[in-house]
Scaffold this motif. Structure first.
Motif, mmCIF file in Angstrom:
data_model
loop_
_atom_site.group_PDB
_atom_site.id
_atom_site.type_symbol
_atom_site.label_atom_id
_atom_site.label_comp_id
_atom_site.label_asym_id
_atom_site.label_seq_id
_atom_site.Cartn_x
_atom_site.Cartn_y
_atom_site.Cartn_z
ATOM 1 N N VAL A 136 -2.139 12.431 2.017
ATOM 2 C CA VAL A 136 -3.476 11.846 1.868
ATOM 3 C C VAL A 136 -4.544 12.794 2.398
ATOM 4 C CG1 VAL A 136 -4.967 9.908 2.523
ATOM 5 C CG2 VAL A 136 -2.551 9.512 2.008
ATOM 6 N N ASP A 137 -4.227 13.580 3.423
ATOM 7 C CA ASP A 137 -5.207 14.501 4.022
ATOM 8 C C ASP A 137 -5.599 15.628 3.072
ATOM 9 O OD1 ASP A 137 -5.214 13.054 6.384
ATOM 10 O OD2 ASP A 137 -3.561 14.224 7.239
ATOM 11 N N LYS A 138 -4.839 15.814 1.984
ATOM 12 C CA LYS A 138 -5.135 16.898 1.047
ATOM 13 C C LYS A 138 -5.815 16.408 -0.228
ATOM 14 C CE LYS A 138 -1.329 19.777 2.726
ATOM 15 N NZ LYS A 138 -0.041 20.440 2.389
ATOM 16 N N LEU A 139 -6.346 15.197 -0.197
ATOM 17 C CA LEU A 139 -7.034 14.670 -1.368
ATOM 18 C C LEU A 139 -8.309 15.448 -1.637
ATOM 19 C CD1 LEU A 139 -6.692 10.817 -0.803
ATOM 20 C CD2 LEU A 139 -5.382 12.258 -2.355
ATOM 21 N N MET A 140 -8.705 15.479 -2.909
ATOM 22 C CA MET A 140 -9.924 16.182 -3.294
ATOM 23 C C MET A 140 -11.138 15.505 -2.654
ATOM 24 S SD MET A 140 -11.403 16.872 -7.133
ATOM 25 C CE MET A 140 -10.126 18.052 -7.548
ATOM 26 N N PRO A 141 -12.039 16.282 -2.020
ATOM 27 C CA PRO A 141 -13.229 15.684 -1.414
ATOM 28 C C PRO A 141 -14.078 14.967 -2.461
ATOM 29 C CG PRO A 141 -13.040 18.029 -0.873
ATOM 30 C CD PRO A 141 -12.003 17.736 -1.891
ATOM 31 N N ALA A 151 4.762 -4.198 -15.114
ATOM 32 C CA ALA A 151 5.369 -4.067 -13.789
ATOM 33 C C ALA A 151 4.951 -2.797 -13.067
ATOM 34 C CB ALA A 151 6.890 -4.102 -13.904
ATOM 35 N N ALA A 152 4.163 -1.958 -13.723
ATOM 36 C CA ALA A 152 3.754 -0.684 -13.115
ATOM 37 C C ALA A 152 2.289 -0.424 -13.450
ATOM 38 C CB ALA A 152 4.633 0.461 -13.616
ATOM 39 N N PRO A 153 1.358 -0.869 -12.609
ATOM 40 C CA PRO A 153 -0.067 -0.644 -12.870
ATOM 41 C C PRO A 153 -0.415 0.837 -13.046
ATOM 42 C CG PRO A 153 0.224 -2.219 -11.089
ATOM 43 C CD PRO A 153 1.581 -1.652 -11.386
ATOM 44 N N ILE A 154 0.343 1.708 -12.370
ATOM 45 C CA ILE A 154 0.230 3.154 -12.579
ATOM 46 C C ILE A 154 1.585 3.636 -13.095
ATOM 47 C CG2 ILE A 154 -0.268 5.403 -11.538
ATOM 48 C CD1 ILE A 154 -1.606 3.874 -9.213
ATOM 49 N N PHE A 155 1.593 4.285 -14.251
ATOM 50 C CA PHE A 155 2.839 4.855 -14.740
ATOM 51 C C PHE A 155 2.616 6.341 -15.058
ATOM 52 C CE2 PHE A 155 0.671 2.774 -18.236
ATOM 53 C CZ PHE A 155 0.820 3.598 -19.335
ATOM 54 N N SER A 159 -7.481 4.383 -14.020
ATOM 55 C CA SER A 159 -8.473 3.649 -13.240
ATOM 56 C C SER A 159 -8.143 3.620 -11.756
ATOM 57 C CB SER A 159 -8.603 2.215 -13.771
ATOM 58 O OG SER A 159 -7.345 1.559 -13.753
ATOM 59 N N ALA A 160 -6.975 4.146 -11.366
ATOM 60 C CA ALA A 160 -6.553 4.134 -9.960
ATOM 61 C C ALA A 160 -7.363 5.126 -9.131
ATOM 62 C CB ALA A 160 -5.071 4.472 -9.865
ATOM 63 N N LYS A 161 -7.581 4.790 -7.871
ATOM 64 C CA LYS A 161 -8.247 5.670 -6.914
ATOM 65 C C LYS A 161 -7.263 6.707 -6.384
ATOM 66 C CE LYS A 161 -11.998 3.149 -7.143
ATOM 67 N NZ LYS A 161 -13.187 3.627 -7.879
ATOM 68 N N GLN A 162 -7.823 7.757 -5.772
ATOM 69 C CA GLN A 162 -6.964 8.816 -5.226
ATOM 70 C C GLN A 162 -5.957 8.274 -4.216
ATOM 71 O OE1 GLN A 162 -8.589 12.912 -4.478
ATOM 72 N NE2 GLN A 162 -10.529 11.813 -4.523
ATOM 73 N N ILE A 163 -6.390 7.344 -3.376
ATOM 74 C CA ILE A 163 -5.500 6.811 -2.347
ATOM 75 C C ILE A 163 -4.339 6.048 -2.988
ATOM 76 C CG2 ILE A 163 -6.857 4.701 -2.036
ATOM 77 C CD1 ILE A 163 -5.000 6.659 0.713
ATOM 78 N N GLU A 164 -4.599 5.370 -4.112
ATOM 79 C CA GLU A 164 -3.531 4.662 -4.829
ATOM 80 C C GLU A 164 -2.549 5.653 -5.439
ATOM 81 O OE1 GLU A 164 -5.212 0.770 -6.853
ATOM 82 O OE2 GLU A 164 -6.636 2.434 -7.110
ATOM 83 N N LEU A 165 -3.073 6.778 -5.934
ATOM 84 C CA LEU A 165 -2.201 7.810 -6.487
ATOM 85 C C LEU A 165 -1.351 8.442 -5.395
ATOM 86 C CD1 LEU A 165 -4.672 9.527 -9.001
ATOM 87 C CD2 LEU A 165 -2.894 7.829 -9.498
ATOM 88 N N ALA A 166 -1.932 8.611 -4.206
ATOM 89 C CA ALA A 166 -1.170 9.156 -3.074
ATOM 90 C C ALA A 166 -0.014 8.233 -2.718
ATOM 91 C CB ALA A 166 -2.089 9.358 -1.876
ATOM 92 N N GLN A 167 -0.280 6.929 -2.711
ATOM 93 C CA GLN A 167 0.773 5.965 -2.394
ATOM 94 C C GLN A 167 1.846 5.945 -3.472
ATOM 95 O OE1 GLN A 167 -1.759 2.538 -2.042
ATOM 96 N NE2 GLN A 167 -2.262 2.924 0.103
ATOM 97 N N LYS A 168 1.431 6.100 -4.727
ATOM 98 C CA LYS A 168 2.383 6.077 -5.840
ATOM 99 C C LYS A 168 3.274 7.311 -5.854
ATOM 100 C CE LYS A 168 3.952 5.331 -10.130
ATOM 101 N NZ LYS A 168 4.859 4.225 -10.498
ATOM 102 N N TYR A 169 2.683 8.489 -5.626
ATOM 103 C CA TYR A 169 3.419 9.737 -5.832
ATOM 104 C C TYR A 169 3.844 10.422 -4.541
ATOM 105 C CZ TYR A 169 2.003 9.095 -10.649
ATOM 106 O OH TYR A 169 1.818 8.573 -11.903
ATOM 107 N N ARG A 218 4.556 17.573 -3.276
ATOM 108 C CA ARG A 218 3.725 17.073 -4.366
ATOM 109 C C ARG A 218 2.248 17.150 -3.985
ATOM 110 N NH1 ARG A 218 6.808 11.554 -6.428
ATOM 111 N NH2 ARG A 218 8.846 12.521 -6.863
ATOM 112 N N THR A 219 1.438 17.532 -4.949
ATOM 113 C CA THR A 219 0.008 17.633 -4.703
ATOM 114 C C THR A 219 -0.751 17.101 -5.914
ATOM 115 O OG1 THR A 219 -1.787 19.174 -4.164
ATOM 116 C CG2 THR A 219 -0.067 19.995 -5.589
#
Length: 200
Positions: free
Chosen positions: A22-27, A126-130, A8-18, A53-54
């Motif tokens: 951010v400039d290479k996120l899928m349009p 403790a980890a909303p994204i794992f 359920s996480a947004k791309q920006i949340e995944l960028a912060q997690k991993y 990482r991408t």
């Protein structure tokens, strides 16, 4: 085996997690994976490309072509990988290029008999994204991925005793993506039950 999970996480949340650019996120106009995943649908994976990482969208389920009844060719889609010694997977896991991280916010296992099955959702408070330990392959259908499974821990076993997804600790992400095959495979172990919760 796990054939349903959510991201359920947004791309920006995944960028912060991993920690990818951010400039290479899928349009946004491009087809994006849905928040609930089933086999043969697009899902997010994180892999190394040119040392960084991408985030990429790939189909969940690696096609495996076999001979069916009367010699007719059939194809099945492998979503979960358990036998790491199988020749079908050994060369993939041995090559760090084909290892990936699979973002997850919760995954489902089922209990009960056919016709009265109940779903159970597992998460990490403790980890909303794992992260599942994943592998990917180029195929005639495009790039496809699967994730590894292992023996079920005491929380998962009463619901699905055969197996559970391999969940990686954050400090082990680089070991999975870059490590030697033996070291990477040593991470294939049940995740601690006390760090997980389940809801029906």
């Amino acid at each position: 085996m796990c054939n349903r999970y959510r991201v359920s996480a947004k791309q920006i949340e995944l960028a912060q997690k991993y920690g990818f650019d951010v400039d290479k996120l899928m349009p946004e106009p491009e087809p994006l994976p849905p928040p609930e995943l089933f086999p043969k649908r697009l899902g997010w994976i994180v892999r190394k490309h040119d040392g960084e990482r991408t985030l990429e969208a790939m189909k969940w389920g690696i096609p495996r072509h076999m001979k069916g009844k009367r010699g007719k060719p059939t194809v099945s889609y492998v979503t979960n990988v358990r036998n790491l010694e199988s020749p079908f997977w050994r060369s993939t896991i041995a090559n760090p290029h084909y290892r990936c991280l699979v973002p997850v916010t919760e995954f489902c296992e089922w209990s009960g008999e056919k016709g009265s099955k109940q779903e159970h959702w597992f998460s990490l408070p403790a980890a909303p994204i794992f992260t599942f330990a994943g592998i990917w392959r180029p195929t005639a259908e495009g790039n496809c991925y699967a994730f590894l499974t292992c023996e079920a821990n005491p929380l998962v076993a009463p619901i699905h005793e055969k197996a559970m997804p391999v969940i990686l600790h954050p400090e082990d992400y680089d070991r999975w993506l870059d490590g030697e095959a033996a070291d990477a495979c040593s991470l294939v172990a049940p995740f601690p039950s006390q760090l997980m919760c389940v809801s029906a």
